[in-house]
Every structure is written in structure tokens, then in C-alpha cells.
Design a protein around this motif. Structure first.
Motif, PDB file in Angstrom:
ATOM      1  N   VAL A 160      61.084  47.424 -36.690  1.00  0.00           N
ATOM      2  CA  VAL A 160      61.773  48.571 -36.075  1.00  0.00           C
ATOM      3  C   VAL A 160      63.252  48.547 -36.454  1.00  0.00           C
ATOM      4  CG1 VAL A 160      62.436  49.625 -33.873  1.00  0.00           C
ATOM      5  CG2 VAL A 160      60.132  48.687 -34.155  1.00  0.00           C
ATOM      6  N   GLN A 161      63.858  47.352 -36.404  1.00  0.00           N
ATOM      7  CA  GLN A 161      65.287  47.217 -36.755  1.00  0.00           C
ATOM      8  C   GLN A 161      65.543  47.631 -38.199  1.00  0.00           C
ATOM      9  OE1 GLN A 161      68.133  45.101 -35.495  1.00  0.00           O
ATOM     10  NE2 GLN A 161      67.249  44.020 -33.761  1.00  0.00           N
ATOM     11  N   VAL A 162      64.666  47.148 -39.111  1.00  0.00           N
ATOM     12  CA  VAL A 162      64.862  47.473 -40.528  1.00  0.00           C
ATOM     13  C   VAL A 162      64.658  48.968 -40.741  1.00  0.00           C
ATOM     14  CG1 VAL A 162      63.923  47.144 -42.849  1.00  0.00           C
ATOM     15  CG2 VAL A 162      64.283  45.161 -41.377  1.00  0.00           C
ATOM     16  N   ALA A 163      63.649  49.540 -40.068  1.00  0.00           N
ATOM     17  CA  ALA A 163      63.380  50.973 -40.222  1.00  0.00           C
ATOM     18  C   ALA A 163      64.583  51.784 -39.756  1.00  0.00           C
ATOM     19  CB  ALA A 163      62.135  51.361 -39.438  1.00  0.00           C
ATOM     20  N   GLN A 164      65.261  51.332 -38.691  1.00  0.00           N
ATOM     21  CA  GLN A 164      66.363  52.118 -38.143  1.00  0.00           C
ATOM     22  C   GLN A 164      67.681  51.854 -38.857  1.00  0.00           C
ATOM     23  OE1 GLN A 164      66.426  51.406 -33.926  1.00  0.00           O
ATOM     24  NE2 GLN A 164      64.929  53.020 -33.542  1.00  0.00           N
ATOM     25  N   LYS A 165      67.977  50.564 -39.117  1.00  0.00           N
ATOM     26  CA  LYS A 165      69.313  50.238 -39.636  1.00  0.00           C
ATOM     27  C   LYS A 165      69.301  49.854 -41.114  1.00  0.00           C
ATOM     28  CE  LYS A 165      71.527  49.677 -35.378  1.00  0.00           C
ATOM     29  NZ  LYS A 165      70.949  48.880 -34.312  1.00  0.00           N
ATOM     30  N   GLY A 166      68.115  49.702 -41.699  1.00  0.00           N
ATOM     31  CA  GLY A 166      68.040  49.327 -43.107  1.00  0.00           C
ATOM     32  C   GLY A 166      68.209  47.835 -43.303  1.00  0.00           C
ATOM     33  N   LEU A 167      68.319  47.421 -44.586  1.00  0.00           N
ATOM     34  CA  LEU A 167      68.411  45.987 -44.902  1.00  0.00           C
ATOM     35  C   LEU A 167      69.862  45.533 -44.858  1.00  0.00           C
ATOM     36  CD1 LEU A 167      65.809  45.861 -47.800  1.00  0.00           C
ATOM     37  CD2 LEU A 167      65.543  44.900 -45.524  1.00  0.00           C
ATOM     38  N   ILE A 168      70.498  45.687 -43.685  1.00  0.00           N
ATOM     39  CA  ILE A 168      71.885  45.239 -43.514  1.00  0.00           C
ATOM     40  C   ILE A 168      71.903  43.711 -43.460  1.00  0.00           C
ATOM     41  CG2 ILE A 168      72.694  47.349 -42.383  1.00  0.00           C
ATOM     42  CD1 ILE A 168      72.277  45.900 -39.696  1.00  0.00           C
ATOM     43  N   PRO A 169      73.062  43.067 -43.741  1.00  0.00           N
ATOM     44  CA  PRO A 169      73.098  41.595 -43.777  1.00  0.00           C
ATOM     45  C   PRO A 169      72.514  40.953 -42.517  1.00  0.00           C
ATOM     46  CG  PRO A 169      75.156  42.477 -44.591  1.00  0.00           C
ATOM     47  CD  PRO A 169      74.356  43.657 -44.134  1.00  0.00           C
TER      48      PRO A 169
END
Lengths: 221, 134
Positions: free
Chosen positions: A178-187
Motif C-alpha cells: 500500500v505504501q509503495v502504491a501510494q508514495k512510490g519507491l522513495i528511499p
């Protein structure tokens, strides 16, 4: 001694100044050096995994001690179905390799491919848990409950704790998807995914111990 | 103070915050080895071709090898991860695990062997009497 070595290098004056007051070595840093965000997370998480390893060592030791205390009840040969355990092992091994693939595509910044491999990993995790629940339910239906004998108490505690870890890992996996889907591959998300990667592979290593000590040695003896 | 040396070294190598990663090839090697090291012990136990005294050490050995394979190819462990601190933590843990396992089994095996034989269910009264008498 280390400080003297560094001093004699002399090439990096900035570095030398930070640890020397003239010729007098400083034993306390004048100020805390700047650390990038999350630079110690991986080592910290590794140390957590090692402590988790000690927890499993305790449970393995308990099982090893109580392994033959059947209290007149059924033993491993009557209870364990090795084909089912082999299937379970395969599920966990597949999930390990698909998690590895998600890390490879993550490094190349491919968000959707990362999500896809994470999803496949999660499905293998769920398959593992379903098979384990099926096995536990079958044992309990046969009357081989945790209360039946010390052997079964130790068995359910050890295998159940591993199953609980996989359950929490799967919940963590869904959270990160869910985090990756919402915020992308941030550090921050990459770091979290690398921690879960270590956790997931660690659980597969613990499972090697489980299928060898509990199932295979139980049936072989 | 050893920090000084570490910083110096790090600055020289321009080493960024990149933890070790695997390659597709590495993961595949690990996977194939794991499949082999899982299939053989299962086959040995399920078919029972070998004697128990051979099967048990063999499956233990293969579990040990597979754990190393997972460590190297999936967890990318080596001496240089986190400047060797990961390996240090691992070695410490392995020592602890061995002491816990071997120690528990050794102590409790001896306790079991030296237990007073109790072939029949003993009532609390008899047990107390035996304890006093013994």
C-alpha cells in the motif's frame, strides 16, 4: 593508536581536525557527525533478527528435549504427512525467490513490477499459512492437540511461532505494498522493503531448521 | 577512535549507503541449490533407502549447507556487510544458539537418565515419602 594512524595520513585535514585539538587527540567528538537518515536501520534490523534467532533457539531446544515425551499419545511417524510438509517448504522457497525478484526490479526503480512480485510473494505466503492451518486443523481433529503430550506442546509452540512470524510478515508485506502504491519507491520505502526482505529470508532459514529437526528427523527416527 | 579509521576508509572509497544486493544469477543459484538440498533429504526420509544412522547425519548436513546457501545468496552475507558488524552479530548468535541447543539437550538427557524410575503412577503421598526416604 588508530587516531595516530589517521593523523599521520594528513591528506584529509577536515577529518583530522574533527578528532584532534592541535596535537592532543580528542576522545569525545566535539559534535555528533551527521548521519544520513536511516543509515543504521539495516544493522539494527539485523541485530533484531539475531535476537529472534535466539528466541527460536530456545523453542528448538525445548522441542529437542521434549521430542520423545509422547505421554502414550501419537508420535511423529503417525502424525506427520511429509508430502504436505514438502509442499509447504516449496511454497516458502518460492516466496523467497519471488521476494528476491521484487528487490531486483526495485533497484531498477520499476514500481509496478516490484508491486507485482511482492503480490506473488504474498500469495505464496498465504498458501504456506493455509497449508499449515490445514495441517494443524487435521492434527487437532485427530485428537493430537497441544494439550495431548509434551511433544505436541513443543511442536505447536515451535511451528506455531514460525507461522505467527509468517503471518506478521504477510501483514507487513501488504502494508508496504500500500505504501509503495501510494508514495512510490522513495528511499524510506526501499529501506522498509529491504528490512522485510531480510525478515522474509530469515523465516525461510528458520523453516529449514523446522522441516529438518521436527518433520524429517521425527519421521526418520 | 576506530571510528576515525572507518570514516577515513569510507570517504576514500566514496562508499554510499548501498547495502549489498543480489543479482538475478545469484538468486537463481541460491534457488536451484536450495531445491536440490531440500529434495534430497525429503526423498531420503520418504523412501527410507538408507539406514537411519546414515540418513540422520546426511539430512542434518544438508540443512546446514542450505542455511549457508540462504545466508550467502538470499541474505547476501559476507565479511564486509556493515563493516563486519553483521558478521560479528551472526557469529555471536551462532555461538549462543549452539550453547542453548547442545547445553539443553546434554543437561536434560542426563537428568532423564538419572531420574528415579517411575513405571507406575505415583500418588502425592508416596512421592513425598520417597523424597524423604531418598
Amino acid at each position: 593508536m588508530m587516531a595516530t594512524q589517521s593523523h599521520s595520513h594528513g591528506s584529509d585535514t577536515m577529518n583530522t581536525q574533527a578528532y584532534f585539538d592541535g596535537d592532543r587527540p580528542l576522545f569525545h567528538l566535539p559534535k555528533e557527525p551527521h548521519h544520513p537518515d536511516g543509515h543504521s536501520t539495516m544493522l539494527g534490523f539485523w541485530i533484531y533478527l539475531m535476537s529472534d534467532c535466539l528466541l527460536f533457539a530456545g523453542l528448538f531446544a525445548t522441542f529437542a528435549v521434549l521430542e520423545h515425551s509422547y505421554a502414550g499419545g501419537p508420535g511423529p511417524k503417525e502424525l506427520f504427512e511429509l508430502p504436505l510438509v514438502a509442499l509447504n517448504t516449496a511454497m516458502l522457497l518460492f516466496s523467497s525467490i519471488t521476494y528476491g525478484f521484487s528487490m531486483l526490479v526495485m533497484e531498477r526503480g520499476k514500481k509496478n513490477a516490484t508491486l507485482m512480485w511482492l503480490g506473488i510473494t504474498g500469495l505464496f505466503g498465504l498458501a504456506f499459512l493455509s497449508i499449515e492451518m490445514h495441517e494443524f486443523a487435521g492434527l487437532i481433529a485427530e485428537g493430537a492437540t497441544p494439550q495431548s503430550s509434551a511433544f505436541l506442546s513443543a511442536f505447536f509452540t515451535l511451528v506455531g511461532t514460525h507461522g505467527l512470524h509468517v503471518t506478521l510478515g504477510t501483514i507487513w508485506l501488504v502494508t508496504l505494498m500500500v505504501q509503495v502504491a501510494q508514495k512510490g519507491l522513495i528511499p524510506a520505502n526501499r529501506r522498509r522493503l529491504m528490512c522485510l526482505s531480510m525478515f522474509w529470508h530469515f523465516l525461510d532459514i528458520v523453516w529449514i531448521g523446522v522441516f529438518t529437526f521436527v518433520y524429517l528427523m521425527g519421521v526418520a527416527q | 577512535m576506530s571510528d576515525t579509521a572507518t570514516n577515513h576508509h569510507g570517504a576514500g572509497e566514496d562508499h554510499l549507503d548501498h547495502p549489498p544486493h543480489g543479482s538475478f544469477k545469484g538468486y537463481m543459484i541460491g534457488f536451484v541449490l536450495s531445491v536440490i538440498l531440500t529434495a534430497i533429504p525429503f526423498a531420503l526420509v520418504m523412501t527410507g533407502v538408507l539406514d537411519k544412522s546414515v540418513t540422520v547425519p546426511l539430512i542434518l548436513l544438508m540443512a546446514l549447507v542450505q542455511i549457508v546457501v540462504h545466508m550467502v545468496y538470499f541474505l547476501h552475507m559476507n565479511m564486509s556487510v556493515e563493516d563486519g558488524w553483521s558478521m560479528l552479530a551472526l557469529i555471536f548468535t551462532v555461538v549462543f544458539v549452539i550453547i542453548t541447543l547442545a547445553g539443553s539437550m546434554w543437561v536434560l538427557y542426563n537428568m532423564n537418565a538419572n531420574m528415579m524410575p517411575m513405571s507406575m503412577p505415583v500418588s502425592p503421598a508416596t512421592q513425598a515419602a520417597t523424597a524423604v526416604g531418598g
